[in-house]
Design an enzyme around this catalytic site. Structure first.
Site, short mmCIF file in Angstrom:
data_model
loop_
_atom_site.label_atom_id
_atom_site.label_comp_id
_atom_site.label_asym_id
_atom_site.label_seq_id
_atom_site.Cartn_x
_atom_site.Cartn_y
_atom_site.Cartn_z
N ASP A 127 0.92 -1.53 0.05
CA ASP A 127 -0.02 0.06 0.08
C ASP A 127 0.84 1.34 0.09
O ASP A 127 2.09 1.18 0.38
CB ASP A 127 -0.95 0.04 1.11
CG ASP A 127 -1.94 -0.88 1.33
OD1 ASP A 127 -1.96 -1.85 0.11
OD2 ASP A 127 -2.79 -1.09 2.06
N HIS A 172 3.80 -2.53 2.88
CA HIS A 172 3.67 -1.10 2.47
C HIS A 172 5.09 -0.75 1.69
O HIS A 172 6.11 -1.02 2.15
CB HIS A 172 3.80 0.01 3.50
CG HIS A 172 2.49 0.05 4.13
ND1 HIS A 172 2.47 -0.83 5.30
CD2 HIS A 172 1.38 0.59 3.93
CE1 HIS A 172 0.94 -0.76 5.64
NE2 HIS A 172 0.44 0.39 5.14
ZN ZN Z 1 -2.22 3.09 3.18
#
Ligand code: ZN
Length: 473
Positions: free
Chosen positions: A281, A423
């Site tokens: 993400d 991430h």
């Molecule tokens: Zn996020």
């Protein structure tokens, strides 16, 4: 892309027009600027004639230091060898000129990759001219020369396929047809790396060059064959597969065409394997996203990137690379707000702007959404016109920023059908990835995209507004 071929034709032209810089009588040393696409090439030409020998050298210099060093060393090495051979032969009573000619042909030149063939022809007397073909394939980002094995998936049987395709295509050459049982021919295309060491890549073909005597007697010369990308696409390493496609040059001012990218290497599902979907993400990030892509590519692993709309325009090339390397791109909103705090209009604007941006760069595709923080409620769900993806394994990489803890979280929590949250904006996540993927593969996991994971076994398509956190059997 335009190919440039410097051969006899240009040699004559150089004698007629090219005498910009003359070293001594009859000799020429010249640098000519050429452009291939937007790439500048300095073509060096050296032509020397004396009473005993003639040589002509043509080779390119590109803004890539390691590349230039290798090419120049090769050319100088061949020249040195030639001059040495001439000096040992010239004491004899010879009545001919010794000759050496080196020229090049560029097959691919972009900011990312260079693929070039060089040919040496040498005449030292006797009936024949010796010919040699060498190729140089260079990754400009990693600054290294590529072997054939780099271009293919390590575990694939690409050598066998190349051997079979070589047989088939060489048999199309009339002079080759009577050589089917020739032992040169048989051993020259055996599935060994060295038989296919001379190769180049252009937008949609792999070119293989065979040396003199490799696949037959002198009469057949040094044949070459072309293999279309479709014939080998399932064997290519994703990382380099994209080189076979028409690379678009992404100028800041240039409008990116809205057409779907081709995705290579659609892997067949393995019924005996467990599956897991890695998701990343908050990117694209200029440094860490490309490092994540590099690692995924080393393992032929696919993943899903939930990108932020407001970052796409700064790094469209990363989205293009994701698509080309078989990954999935999901919508993670425009600017990462909590959806449960937003109005209907704000939520839709966050999503639609991002979808439009993704489409602009990589073309239309089925979009999946991950709301920021996985934050959703019934109101949000009924608004979102796409499948909503959360996760089952939270590596908490944003919190720990610790490589070992991230690896540990994966090892402890993963199961067949899990979606793992990470991430692509932290160096610690990148640092953990190699070992985490290595372990997953050892544990018989196949790394797939979210959509592949969720619709495995041809389940029904994903529903808009439904929340998916793993594959449910
Ligand atoms: Zn996020």
């Amino acid at each position: 892309m335009k190919k440039i071929l410097l051969g006899v034709g240009l040699l004559i032209l150089l004698f007629v027009y090219g005498c910009q810089q003359t070293t001594s009588e009859g000799n020429i040393a010249k640098t000519e600027v050429q452009f291939i696409g937007d790439q500048k090439v300095l073509v060096e030409s050296k032509i020397v004639e004396d009473d005993f020998y003639t040589y002509s050298l043509h080779y390119p210099e590109i803004e890539a230091e390691e590349w230039n060093k290798e090419i120049t060393e090769w050319v100088e090495g061949r020249l040195h060898r030639f001059l040495h051979e001439v000096s040992s032969l010239r004491t004899k009573d010879v009545h001919w000129q010794f000759e050496l000619h080196i020229d090049f042909e560029m097959f691919h030149l972009s900011e990312r990759f260079i693929s070039m063939k060089m040919r040496e022809s040498k005449f030292l007397g006797g009936a024949n001219t010796e010919q040699r073909t060498v190729t140089f394939n260079f990754d400009r980002i990693e600054k290294r020369f590529l072997e054939l094995s780099d271009v293919f998936q390590k575990r694939s049987n690409y050598l066998q396929t190349l051997s079979e395709l070589s047989y088939e295509k060489l048999m199309d050459i009339p002079e080759m047809q009577e050589l089917v049982w020739d032992e040169h021919f048989q051993s020259g295309i055996d599935p060994f790396e060295e038989n296919f060491a001379a190769f180049t890549i252009d937008e949609n073909k792999l070119h293989l060059f065979f040396q003199h005597y490799q696949v037959g007697p002198r009469s057949v010369g040094a044949p070459s064959i072309e293999i279309e990308v479709e014939e080998i696409s399932s064997l290519l390493n994703n990382k380099y597969a994209s080189l076979f496609l028409n690379e678009k040059q992404h100028d800041e001012n240039e409008q990116i065409e809205n057409e779907p990218m081709v995705t290579l290497d659609v892997t067949e599902p393995h019924p005996d394997k467990k599956q897991v979907a890695l998701t990343f993400d908050d990117g694209p990030h200029p440094t860490y996203t490309s490092q994540v892509l590099d690692i995924l590519s080393q393992y032929e692993a696919r993943a899903t990137f939930f990108v932020l709309g407001n970052r796409i325009e700064f790094h469209p090339e990363l989205l293009i690379r994701m698509m080309q390397e078989g990954h999935e791109i999901g919508n993670h909103s425009w600017s990462h707000p909590k959806f449960t705090n937003l109005t209907e209009q704000e939520i839709l604007s966050q999503l639609n702007k991002t979808t439009a941006e993704i489409e602009k760069v990589v073309g239309q595709q089925e979009i999946i959404v991950r709301p920021p923080y996985g934050d959703t409620n019934e109101f949000v769900q009924q608004l979102i016109p796409y499948p909503i993806i959360t996760w089952t394994v939270d590596t908490e990489d944003w919190k720990s920023r610790d490589r070992d803890q991230i690896i540990q979280a994966v090892k402890e929590q993963v199961f067949d059908g899990a979606i793992i949250l990470m991430h692509d904006i932290y160096p610690s996540t990148v640092a953990a990835l190699d070992e985490a993927i290595d372990w997953l593969i050892e544990e018989n996991y196949e790394l797939v995209t979210v959509s592949e994971l969720l619709v495995r076994n041809n389940d029904e398509a994903l529903e808009a507004g439904s929340v998916y956190s793993s594959y449910k059997k």
